[in-house]
Design an enzyme around this catalytic site. Structure first.
Site, short mmCIF file in Angstrom:
data_model
loop_
_atom_site.label_atom_id
_atom_site.label_comp_id
_atom_site.label_asym_id
_atom_site.label_seq_id
_atom_site.Cartn_x
_atom_site.Cartn_y
_atom_site.Cartn_z
CB SER A 7 -1.39 0.25 1.37
OG SER A 7 -1.54 0.43 1.13
CG HIS A 31 -3.74 -1.61 -2.29
ND1 HIS A 31 -5.09 -2.04 -2.39
CD2 HIS A 31 -3.92 -0.97 -0.68
CE1 HIS A 31 -5.73 -1.73 -1.79
NE2 HIS A 31 -5.23 -0.50 -1.14
CG ASP A 33 -4.69 3.15 0.29
OD1 ASP A 33 -5.85 2.14 0.43
OD2 ASP A 33 -4.45 2.72 0.85
CG MET A 35 -8.25 7.64 1.41
SD MET A 35 -7.85 7.73 2.85
CE MET A 35 -7.15 6.22 3.34
CG HIS A 62 -8.78 0.66 -1.10
ND1 HIS A 62 -8.55 0.30 -0.42
CD2 HIS A 62 -10.41 0.67 -1.40
CE1 HIS A 62 -9.18 0.24 0.91
NE2 HIS A 62 -10.92 0.66 0.33
CG MET A 64 -11.19 4.01 1.00
SD MET A 64 -9.74 3.52 1.85
CE MET A 64 -8.07 3.24 0.67
CG MET A 132 -12.07 -2.45 3.47
SD MET A 132 -10.05 -2.13 3.22
CE MET A 132 -9.75 -0.51 4.04
N GLY A 137 -9.39 4.53 6.19
CA GLY A 137 -9.29 6.41 6.42
C GLY A 137 -7.57 6.49 6.29
CG ASP A 166 -6.41 -2.53 2.63
OD1 ASP A 166 -4.93 -2.21 3.08
OD2 ASP A 166 -7.27 -1.55 1.66
N GLY A 167 -5.49 -3.44 5.55
CA GLY A 167 -5.71 -3.36 7.07
C GLY A 167 -4.71 -3.88 7.83
N GLY A 168 -4.02 -3.24 8.07
CA GLY A 168 -3.37 -4.25 9.35
C GLY A 168 -2.06 -5.55 9.45
#
Ligand code: DX5
Ligand code: ZN
Length: 207
Positions: A7, A31, A33, A35, A62, A64, A132, A137, A166-168
């Protein structure tokens, strides 16, 4: 082998191209992101930044944003090979149909707090399910454990769909995600804040 999508939100924005060129030979996608400061409180990348990385590796965009339909043409032209839209956004079906018309892969994303059944009506037209594992965010949040059973549920019921998480995501949870059926792991801080990003990618890949 599981695919890795670094990401780019986790990279140093002043050295975005260098960061992309470093990880690209070891990764399946970059990836990106996007936003809009409305769907999520943060503002990140626009079309021009995505375009700047075109050709380094396939781009996984992605969105958002509240109105993804308005942005499909631009991100397709910028070189996206996957575009994902959120089920919580406006008109996800129209957006997915528009992505499909471009002959690139379409993804339906959903937040950890959204019931997983909400995406089922869209699986007739989505190539990919984006699970997710943080509320969208920001980079660097902790992994929501409910992603593991969500990956397992969707890979078992819809084996033909690509499942992305996706995330952490990190070397701590990559093995359990892969074992439960994840096809693509997105990781920002785990890769870009590590002392050895390539080693981190390779450990995740082999999990
Ligand atoms: C969160 C983004 C993620 C994020 C991942 O809204 O969609 O892609 O950048 O970063 P880490 O891996 O640090 O959670
Ligand atoms: Zn993302």
């Amino acid at each position: 082998m599981v695919s890795i999508a670094p990401s780019m939100l986790g990279a140093d924005f002043g050295k975005m191209r260098e960061a992309a060129e470093l990880v690209a030979p070891h990764s399946s996608y970059l990836h990106m992101d996007v936003m809009d400061g409305h769907f999520v409180p943060n503002l990140t990348m626009g079309v021009d930044l995505v375009k700047a990385l075109k050709g380094i590796a396939p781009l996984d965009v992605h969105l958002m944003v509240t109105d993804p339909l308005n942005f499909i043409d631009d991100f397709h032209d910028a070189g996206a090979e996957i575009i994902s839209v959120h089920v919580e956004a406006n008109n996800p079906r129209d957006a997915l149909e528009k992505i499909n018309e471009k002959n690139i892969k379409s993804g339906i994303a959903f937040n950890p707090s959204t019931p997983k059944d909400k995406i089922i009506p869209f699986l007739d037209i989505a190539d990919m399910i984006l699970v997710m594992s943080v509320e969208p965010g920001y980079c660097g949040q902790s992994f929501h454990e409910n992603a593991i059973e969500r990956v397992k549920f969707f890979k078992t019921k819809y084996p033909e769909k690509i499942v992305e998480v996706d995330g952490g995501v990190s070397t701590v949870n990559s093995a359990i995600l892969t074992k439960n059926g994840a096809d693509i792991l997105v990781a920002g801080s785990a890769i870009f804040k590590s002392d050895d990003p390539i080693k981190t990618i390779n450990i995740m890949k082999q999990s």
